[in-house]
Motif scaffolding. Structure first.
Motif, PDB file in Angstrom:
ATOM      1  N   UNK A 122      42.558 -21.617 -21.371  1.00 53.60           N
ATOM      2  CA  UNK A 122      41.807 -20.464 -20.876  1.00 53.60           C
ATOM      3  C   UNK A 122      42.376 -19.905 -19.565  1.00 53.60           C
ATOM      4  N   UNK A 151      41.777 -16.401 -27.466  1.00 53.03           N
ATOM      5  CA  UNK A 151      42.693 -15.305 -27.802  1.00 53.03           C
ATOM      6  C   UNK A 151      43.588 -14.810 -26.669  1.00 53.03           C
ATOM      7  N   UNK A 152      43.093 -14.821 -25.443  1.00 51.90           N
ATOM      8  CA  UNK A 152      43.839 -14.126 -24.391  1.00 51.90           C
ATOM      9  C   UNK A 152      45.246 -14.681 -24.214  1.00 51.90           C
ATOM     10  N   UNK A 155      47.445 -13.536 -26.896  1.00 56.37           N
ATOM     11  CA  UNK A 155      47.604 -12.090 -26.757  1.00 56.37           C
ATOM     12  C   UNK A 155      48.692 -11.764 -25.728  1.00 56.37           C
ATOM     13  N   UNK A 156      48.814 -12.595 -24.708  1.00 51.94           N
ATOM     14  CA  UNK A 156      49.739 -12.299 -23.613  1.00 51.94           C
ATOM     15  C   UNK A 156      51.088 -12.998 -23.755  1.00 51.94           C
TER      16      UNK A 156
END
Lengths: 218, 117
Positions: A122, A151-152, A155-156
């Motif tokens: 996270x 997801x983050x 995503x990055x």
């Protein structure tokens, strides 16, 4: 008195990340932020990579962990420079920690700097470390829905390595499902299936490193 | 809990702004955070309280406002705000496409204003 502020909360970190980015750009160093949950195999990946690419590149590692210098010692055993940051409970690395750690490294002539972030899916994604790319590891002993649940980070990330593929016969991990989630979150992500234990699948990862390093040098 | 680092950053900026404007008593600070920033408001609130406890800033009101996530569909270019979700994987409300949407808002994290004397 009301004062309109409109200042990005993470501006201090972003400023330091900018400084780091300039330092690395001036020296043509490829800087990578390696992230995963604890135990996915970040240190094992580094041990392999540092040994296998030692003839080609000069590499160094900044190791982030809550406590102990176990990982820095493992990495240093490969012959690469390593420095340990202990966050003493902090769940992620930030720009000032990296600047501090760099004081202990000889970065002149360096080709690649790996930053092994604290094991956590996270928080590390929230903090820019001035890296050229974020690299995420996910091991097949975790759930294949991890990208959907966290997801983050995916995503990055520019690259995601699915590690421990040698264990696939023994676990219920659907590679296509995991990769599908990753691509849904980030259509440009590059995914490699690897085993840091057997060495399977590492060549495409090394080729990616070579290509990114060459692009950075130009 | 990255909210603690965020709370510390907020506090640093608040103190800079107060000093810059010659203010000594903080009444209110308003922070806006995007739905996609992984910010848990309760955790951020607790972090701010913990950092200001027994300091001159202790009595200040810490106000948080969420900015919803807004996307542009990868396939049909429709812009949409999904209801009640902070997921990055969301079907387009126009065509149903789930993949590769551009995020138009929801990643913001900034201090809007402070009120102080």
């Amino acid at each position: 008195m009301k004062v309109s502020v409109i200042r990005n909360v993470l501006e201090a970190n972003d400023r330091l990340a900018g400084e780091l980015r300039e330092m690395m750009a001036a020296r043509g160093i490829l800087s990578l932020n390696l992230m995963s949950s604890p135990g996915a195999g970040k240190t094992s990946l580094l041990e392999r990579t540092l040994r296998d690419l030692a003839p080609e590149f000069k590499m160094a590692v900044i190791e982030g962990d809550l406590q102990t210098d176990n990982d820095a010692r493992r990495v240093a055993a490969t012959g690469a420079q390593a420095v340990q940051i202990n966050t003493e409970g902090g769940c992620h690395l930030n720009g000032s920690m990296i600047l501090e750690a760099l004081k202990q490294l000889d970065i002149e002539g360096l080709d690649i700097l790996f930053i092994e972030n604290v094991g956590n899916l996270v928080c590390p994604a929230e903090f820019d470390l001035g890296e050229d790319a974020k690299v995420t590891l996910l091991s097949v002993t975790e759930g294949d829905d991890k990208p959907e649940k966290y997801p983050l980070m995916f995503n990055l990330s520019s690259v995601s390595l699915l590690n421990k593929v040698d264990l696939l016969p023994y676990v219920d991990f659907d590679m296509e499902r995991a990769e599908g989630f990753m691509r849904a979150l980030n259509k440009d992500i590059t995914v490699f299936g690897v085993s840091c234990r057997t060495g399977e699948g590492l060549d495409p990862w090394y080729d990616w490193l070579r290509a990114r390093r060459a692009a950075k040098k130009r | 809990m990255h909210e603690m680092s965020i709370a510390q950053s907020i506090l640093d900026i608040v103190q800079q702004e107060m000093e810059k404007n010659g203010l000594t008593r903080l009444i209110r600070v308003k922070v806006k955070f995007g739905r996609l920033t992984n910010t848990v408001p309760e955790a951020l609130d607790t972090g701010f309280m913990a950092l200001t406890a027994q300091t001159p800033l202790e009595s200040a009101v810490f106000e948080l406002e969420e900015i919803p996530a807004r996307y542009r569909c990868f396939k049909c270019a429709a812009e949409f705000t999904p209801e009640g979700t902070n997921r990055l994987l969301v079907p387009c409300t126009a065509c149903g496409e789930e993949f590769g949407h551009a995020v138009l808002s929801g990643k913001e994290l900034y201090i809007d204003f402070i009120e102080a004397e």
